[in-house]
Design a protein around this motif. Structure first.
Motif, PDB file in Angstrom:
ATOM      1  N   CYS A 154       0.828  -1.206   0.000  1.00  7.63           N
ATOM      2  CA  CYS A 154       0.000   0.000   0.000  1.00  7.63           C
ATOM      3  C   CYS A 154       0.863   1.258   0.000  1.00  7.63           C
ATOM      4  N   GLU A 155       2.050   1.198   0.605  1.00  7.32           N
ATOM      5  CA  GLU A 155       2.941   2.352   0.586  1.00  7.32           C
ATOM      6  C   GLU A 155       3.496   2.599  -0.815  1.00  7.32           C
ATOM      7  N   THR A 156       3.876   1.538  -1.492  1.00  2.23           N
ATOM      8  CA  THR A 156       4.365   1.676  -2.864  1.00  2.23           C
ATOM      9  C   THR A 156       3.266   2.214  -3.772  1.00  2.23           C
ATOM     10  N   ASP A 166      10.473  -3.193  -3.568  1.00  2.00           N
ATOM     11  CA  ASP A 166       9.112  -2.693  -3.369  1.00  2.00           C
ATOM     12  C   ASP A 166       8.186  -3.134  -4.490  1.00  2.00           C
ATOM     13  N   THR A 167       8.653  -3.019  -5.728  1.00  2.00           N
ATOM     14  CA  THR A 167       7.796  -3.384  -6.855  1.00  2.00           C
ATOM     15  C   THR A 167       7.597  -4.896  -6.948  1.00  2.00           C
ATOM     16  N   SER A 168       8.604  -5.665  -6.542  1.00  2.00           N
ATOM     17  CA  SER A 168       8.449  -7.124  -6.531  1.00  2.00           C
ATOM     18  C   SER A 168       7.429  -7.551  -5.479  1.00  2.00           C
ATOM     19  N   VAL A 169       7.500  -6.950  -4.298  1.00  7.60           N
ATOM     20  CA  VAL A 169       6.530  -7.250  -3.239  1.00  7.60           C
ATOM     21  C   VAL A 169       5.126  -6.851  -3.684  1.00  7.60           C
ATOM     22  N   LEU A 170       5.005  -5.705  -4.345  1.00  6.34           N
ATOM     23  CA  LEU A 170       3.696  -5.268  -4.827  1.00  6.34           C
ATOM     24  C   LEU A 170       3.151  -6.243  -5.868  1.00  6.34           C
ATOM     25  N   LEU A 171       3.974  -6.641  -6.825  1.00  5.11           N
ATOM     26  CA  LEU A 171       3.507  -7.575  -7.852  1.00  5.11           C
ATOM     27  C   LEU A 171       3.080  -8.899  -7.240  1.00  5.11           C
TER      28      LEU A 171
END
Length: 259
Positions: A154-156, A166-171
């Protein structure tokens, strides 16, 4: 999300553990983490978060894409008890993968609505395209004012920015909410995502590079070397414990320094 251990409940344990190890002549080296409040305050000052997400969605035959728009109102999330930097115990931010976050679910439902009737491959591609086009790659130093800061999904989304972790965790979070299994691929100085395909004992994976506009490809990205593979949920207990240890360690240092 399976958050970390409350700091007040682990401080004494952390101090005892550190003292006990010191008694046996063991030297522990930690990177003292910045607090979430400090990092997020810095990000608010250098960013102009918006509610509109523009992204490129593949067409049903995969030959082109359409320009799509999503509006999200990201609420304030209290993630202050989450480990934010690597330690000798926890090398990657796998604990931050959260497919149950309400904002992540909204993104997943939006992508699924735009890809109804698509193949699984193109649905996965759409999730990757969303992250690649709606989130701008930005270093932790530039965004959060520190060398390393692990952002929650949610922060990203809130800042529209993030680095490879961050983008890997989001994906991974979005894919999980869409019903797909994925793993975090930890290379030397880089993170990427592997998406599972098939239910065989040794399934095929699609390599997804979130920090650039590369397309998906089979395998684990051999050009980057051989990664360490992390599966969500397998190391949560250890990470939660290390989370409390490191956060408490920082509190100890602050008390000793009088800061």
């Amino acid at each position: 999300m399976s958050g970390g251990i409350p700091l007040r409940s682990i401080t004494a344990v952390a101090a005892i553990s550190l003292l006990a190890l010191a008694g046996f002549g063991t030297v522990l080296v930690f990177e003292i983490p910045v607090t979430a409040d400090e990092a997020l305050h810095h990000a608010e000052n250098v960013s102009d978060p918006g509610e509109v997400y523009l992204w490129k969605c593949p067409t049903s035959d995969g030959s082109s894409y359409t320009n799509e728009r999503l509006e999200l109102d990201i609420p304030t999330h209290d993630k202050s008890d989450i480990l934010r930097v690597p330690t000798v115990f926890v090398p990657v931010p796998i604990l931050l993968v959260d497919s149950e976050d309400p904002c992540v679910i909204q993104v997943a439902e939006h992508i699924l609505s735009k890809t109804e009737g698509y193949s699984d491959y193109l649905k996965i591609a759409a999730a990757l395209y969303f992250v690649q086009s709606a989130i701008r790659y930005t270093s932790d130093q530039a965004l959060y004012g520190c060398h390393e800061f692990w952002a929650s999904p949610c922060e990203t989304l809130h800042f529209h920015k993030g680095d490879c972790e961050d983008t890997s965790v989001l994906l991974m979070s979005i894919l999980g909410a869409m019903g797909y299994d994925s793993v975090l691929l930890d290379y030397d100085g880089h993170e990427a995502v592997g998406v599972r395909q098939g239910d065989q004992p040794a399934p095929d994976y699609l390599y997804c590079e979130t920090a650039s506009d590369e397309l998906m490809k089979p395998g684990f990205g051999d050009s980057n070397g051989v990664p360490t593979v992390y599966v969500p949920g397998e190391t949560s207990s250890l990470m939660g414990y290390a989370n409390g240890i490191v956060a408490s360690y920082r509190n100890i240092i602050q008390r000793v320094a009088g800061t």
